[in-house]
Design a protein around this motif. Structure first.
Motif, PDB file in Angstrom:
ATOM      1  N   ASP A  79       0.776  -1.206  -0.106  1.00  0.00           N
ATOM      2  CA  ASP A  79      -0.092  -0.021   0.144  1.00  0.00           C
ATOM      3  C   ASP A  79       0.852   1.159   0.051  1.00  0.00           C
ATOM      4  OD1 ASP A  79      -2.316  -0.989  -0.119  1.00  0.00           O
ATOM      5  OD2 ASP A  79      -2.648  -1.636   1.866  1.00  0.00           O
ATOM      6  N   ARG A 149      -5.188   7.474  -6.284  1.00  0.00           N
ATOM      7  CA  ARG A 149      -6.048   6.694  -7.186  1.00  0.00           C
ATOM      8  C   ARG A 149      -6.940   7.623  -7.864  1.00  0.00           C
ATOM      9  NH1 ARG A 149      -9.111   2.406  -3.274  1.00  0.00           N
ATOM     10  NH2 ARG A 149      -7.390   1.082  -2.518  1.00  0.00           N
ATOM     11  N   ASP A 211      -2.597  -0.820  -5.789  1.00  0.00           N
ATOM     12  CA  ASP A 211      -1.996  -2.243  -6.046  1.00  0.00           C
ATOM     13  C   ASP A 211      -3.073  -3.128  -6.216  1.00  0.00           C
ATOM     14  OD1 ASP A 211      -2.642  -1.708  -3.284  1.00  0.00           O
ATOM     15  OD2 ASP A 211      -1.544  -3.259  -2.546  1.00  0.00           O
ATOM     16  N   SER A 213      -4.875  -6.066  -5.177  1.00  0.00           N
ATOM     17  CA  SER A 213      -4.698  -6.745  -3.982  1.00  0.00           C
ATOM     18  C   SER A 213      -6.301  -7.669  -4.094  1.00  0.00           C
ATOM     19  CB  SER A 213      -4.664  -5.984  -2.453  1.00  0.00           C
ATOM     20  OG  SER A 213      -5.676  -4.716  -2.668  1.00  0.00           O
TER      21      SER A 213
HETATM   22 MG   LIG Z   1      -4.133  -1.297  -1.635  1.00  0.00          MG
END
Ligand SMILES: [Mg+2]
Length: 312
Positions: A79, A149, A211, A213
């Protein structure tokens, strides 16, 4: 949050001492009631926390304790990578069932190795007895310009690091009771946070990152929603580990690869040479509406709820 050394005397304190001895110089500044750290002038503190619970996030029969410690730490560090932040430290809280007490060294080694691989000192933590092995890892980092983001812009290209599909292939085999291909197992058990890769991408003009995940399809939707853009992902361009299909790649979680938006002009050769990792342009960003679509054999399809839009 209590520092390890604030625990009282007795068995628990012995365990903590054993663990910090195991970490050696990787544990930094432990010995006070709380840790202190300096944030480089002109940078912001970047903080994230991630919890791994036995039976929910991992099964002990599938992973060694060292791998459990490694994965939990990497999941948190990833993260920081997604924010293009440099790690400053890791804080580790462990709920330890009695069955694991004699194997704490192995768990500590996995945590310590993952932290060291990202040059992140272990700043402190907490240890308590409990029913299920649980690791709550908090990571602290810093960045002058954290990559969010929400920064994707129409006209950007969409990129992904590495190769996708490994964790899904490994988990499918484990659930099915089949032999797990070695490459897929390594991707599940020993993922890597793409810290330096993210910092390189941010310097090279990346506009947003997340990322992977929850799986490519899910995380692409998070990024699209945060940026208010449409991401179009060409299924045929997805970088796959051997034996993975695009359908597997889009649902495979816990990859800890990065999904990044930015220019179409990234110096791919330089990136791949420096990091020994693929960097692949997999799609486009536009502002026609918000969401994610996959291009499959020339057709636009919504992200699958299952993955039935994709032929295997
Ligand atoms: Mg993340």
């Amino acid at each position: 949050m209590s520092d390890f050394t604030s625990l009282g005397p007795g068995r628990e304190f012995d365990l903590v001492r054993a663990m910090t001895a195991r970490w050696g110089e990787r544990a930094f500044g432990i010995g006070d009631d709380a840790a202190t750290l300096d944030v480089p002038v002109g940078e912001q503190l970047v903080v994230s926390t991630d919890t791994s619970v036995e039976g929910i996030h991992f099964r002990r029969e599938w992973l060694s304790r060292g791998e459990v410690g490694w994965r939990a730490t990497v999941g948190a560090l990833s993260d920081l990578a997604a924010m293009a932040a440099k790690p400053l430290g890791v804080v580790v809280a462990i709920v330890l069932p009695s069955v694991d007490v004699d194997h704490l060294d192995e768990l500590a080694d996995g945590i310590g190795e993952a932290a060291a691989a990202s040059a992140a000192p272990i700043l402190g933590g907490d240890l308590t007895a409990g029913e299920r092995l649980t690791l709550a890892i908090t990571v602290l980092g810093s960045a002058a310009h954290p990559l969010r983001r929400s920064g994707a812009k129409p006209g950007d290209s969409l990129w992904v690091t590495g190769q996708l599909g490994g964790p899904a292939i490994a988990l499918d085999a484990l659930y099915g009771g089949h032999e797990v291909p070695a490459e897929a197992r390594r991707r599940l058990a020993r993922p890597r946070p793409r810290i330096q890769e993210a910092i390189w991408l941010a310097h090279a003009g990346a506009t947003a990152a997340i990322d992977i995940s929850d799986g490519l399809a899910g995380d692409a939707q998070h990024l699209a929603a945060a940026s208010g853009v449409r991401l179009t992902i060409d299924a045929a361009r997805l970088p796959l580990i051997s034996s993975a299909s695009p359908a597997v790649a889009q649902r495979s979680g816990e990859e800890y690869e990065l999904l990044v938006t930015g220019p179409s002009s990234f110096a791919v050769g330089e990136f791949e040479q420096r990091f020994g990792l693929e960097l692949t342009e997999i799609g486009t960003v536009d502002g026609r509406h918000t969401g994610v679509e996959f291009l499959v054999e020339g057709r636009r399809v919504a992200p699958p709820r299952g993955y039935d839009h994709f032929s295997r």
